[in-house]
Scaffold this motif. Structure first.
Motif, mmCIF file in Angstrom:
data_model
loop_
_atom_site.group_PDB
_atom_site.id
_atom_site.type_symbol
_atom_site.label_atom_id
_atom_site.label_comp_id
_atom_site.label_asym_id
_atom_site.label_seq_id
_atom_site.Cartn_x
_atom_site.Cartn_y
_atom_site.Cartn_z
ATOM 1 N N LEU A 104 0.830 -1.207 0.000
ATOM 2 C CA LEU A 104 0.000 0.000 0.000
ATOM 3 C C LEU A 104 0.865 1.258 0.000
ATOM 4 N N LEU A 105 1.939 1.212 0.771
ATOM 5 C CA LEU A 105 2.799 2.381 0.908
ATOM 6 C C LEU A 105 3.502 2.709 -0.410
ATOM 7 N N ARG A 115 10.294 5.690 4.741
ATOM 8 C CA ARG A 115 10.124 6.869 3.885
ATOM 9 C C ARG A 115 10.792 6.657 2.531
ATOM 10 N N ALA A 133 2.540 1.888 -3.407
ATOM 11 C CA ALA A 133 1.588 2.233 -4.461
ATOM 12 C C ALA A 133 0.882 3.561 -4.211
ATOM 13 N N ALA A 134 1.047 4.124 -3.055
ATOM 14 C CA ALA A 134 0.298 5.339 -2.715
ATOM 15 C C ALA A 134 0.843 6.549 -3.465
ATOM 16 N N GLU A 135 -0.019 7.515 -3.704
ATOM 17 C CA GLU A 135 0.400 8.753 -4.368
ATOM 18 C C GLU A 135 0.790 9.819 -3.356
ATOM 19 N N ASN A 136 0.066 9.891 -2.279
ATOM 20 C CA ASN A 136 0.374 10.872 -1.233
ATOM 21 C C ASN A 136 0.483 10.173 0.123
ATOM 22 N N PRO A 137 1.522 9.401 0.296
ATOM 23 C CA PRO A 137 1.633 8.708 1.590
ATOM 24 C C PRO A 137 2.110 9.647 2.697
ATOM 25 N N VAL A 138 1.621 9.398 3.883
ATOM 26 C CA VAL A 138 2.060 10.130 5.081
ATOM 27 C C VAL A 138 2.452 9.108 6.135
ATOM 28 N N THR A 186 7.334 12.116 0.135
ATOM 29 C CA THR A 186 6.635 11.526 1.274
ATOM 30 C C THR A 186 6.829 12.429 2.487
#
Lengths: 44, 277
Positions: free
Chosen positions: B235-236, B263, B238-243, B273
């Motif tokens: 998930l991390l 990160r 593939a994410a576009e705006n991970p936090v 990120t």
């Protein structure tokens, strides 16, 4: 957390905005996950 | 009508305690148990300093730290208050990663230390808090060790912030109690541990041959489910705006490295990120 608040990766001040636009949020050992999304009232 | 006095007159034995010349303490023949306690503490742990506001209730251990242990590893640091002694142990761990020891009297000293112990608990800092307790040698059979995690009397205020309480009764079980307390403190998430010392036991002579095994086996850290970790990593990436929200994770140098690695895994070209603490 032992991290200087002047570090460029420390985005605590803008956490609410970042979390609002995030599609994935990973929390590492959070005491209260939801508190990071709450606005901080600095007048109190 | 007879009025009651505002202050109760001291009793005869209380007056004698305050005014009489104290009797000379009997000289101990042989080695005291406190020597063994110092040996057991220093050989099984990585403790550099003992922070304490000196008290008569652990005079035997204090003397053994200086005379038997030669005041080195652990070295006795005299403090003016129990709260500052806990705070010093707290700060030493934050700087070095080594848990420290503090000694205090069972009632007043522990109450003084309470706020600093709470701080250590909130910051997940391990420290071993040795407090003196009233001698239980006459009440408990020799060699019995009592472990209690409850709270319910006058020291409950401090104990609530601690991982456990281990009262070793009998010199043969002190080393076992100490190792157990050390492991409690150093098992993540870290926390302060209370170890009760029997007051009478310190000054009593060693009555049997006691051997000490060197070192302690380290505890394995808690580990997340591997399948859940793989799913989170997918998930991390593939994410576009991970936090990444980092809270207690980065309290140690190793934790910071893990956070940086997460990160790096999440950051891609043109995809910054952020993390919040």
């Amino acid at each position: 957390m032992n991290m200087p608040n002047t570090h460029y990766l420390n985005q605590t001040a803008s956490a609410q905005n970042l979390i609002r636009n995030a599609d994935v949020i990973m929390g590492l050992e959070c005491r209260d996950f939801l508190e990071h999304g709450q606005p901080v009232d600095r007048q109190r | 009508m007879k009025r009651l006095p505002a202050a109760v007159e001291p009793m005869a034995h209380q007056v004698a305690t305050e005014t009489a010349v104290p009797k000379e303490m009997p000289h101990l023949v042989g080695k005291p148990n406190s020597d063994f306690m110092v040996e057991a503490s220093s050989s099984r742990s990585n403790i550099d300093y003992v922070y304490s506001n000196p008290a008569s209730s652990f005079r035997g251990l204090h003397e053994s730290l200086i005379n038997y242990g030669k005041n080195s590893k652990p070295e006795f640091i005299t403090c003016m208050h129990e709260e500052s002694s806990v705070a010093m142990a707290h700060g030493y761990f934050k700087a070095t990663g080594k848990p420290q020891l503090m000694l205090c009297h069972g009632t007043v000293g522990l109450m003084h230390a309470t706020m600093a112990v709470y701080n250590a608990w909130a910051d997940r800092v391990p420290l071993i808090n040795d407090r003196r307790q009233r001698s239980r040698c006459r009440q408990a059979p020799a060699g019995r060790a009592d472990l209690s995690l409850g709270a319910g009397h006058r020291r409950a205020g401090a104990r609530l912030h601690q991982v456990g309480r281990h009262a070793g009764v009998g010199a043969s079980t002190f080393a076992q109690s100490f190792v157990r307390a050390y492991r409690y403190a150093m098992t993540p998430p870290y926390g302060p541990v209370l170890l009760s010392l029997d007051a009478g036991l310190q000054d009593a002579p060693v009555t049997m041959g006691i051997s000490i095994s060197r070192g302690t086996s380290p505890r394995r850290r808690p580990h997340a489910d591997l399948n859940a970790l793989r799913e989170a990593a997918t998930l991390l990436v593939a994410a576009e705006n991970p936090v990444i929200v980092v809270d207690k994770m980065a309290r140690t140098r190793g934790g910071r490295e893990v956070a940086r690695a997460a990160r790096r895994a999440a950051a891609g070209p043109g995809r910054p990120t952020s993390w919040a603490a």
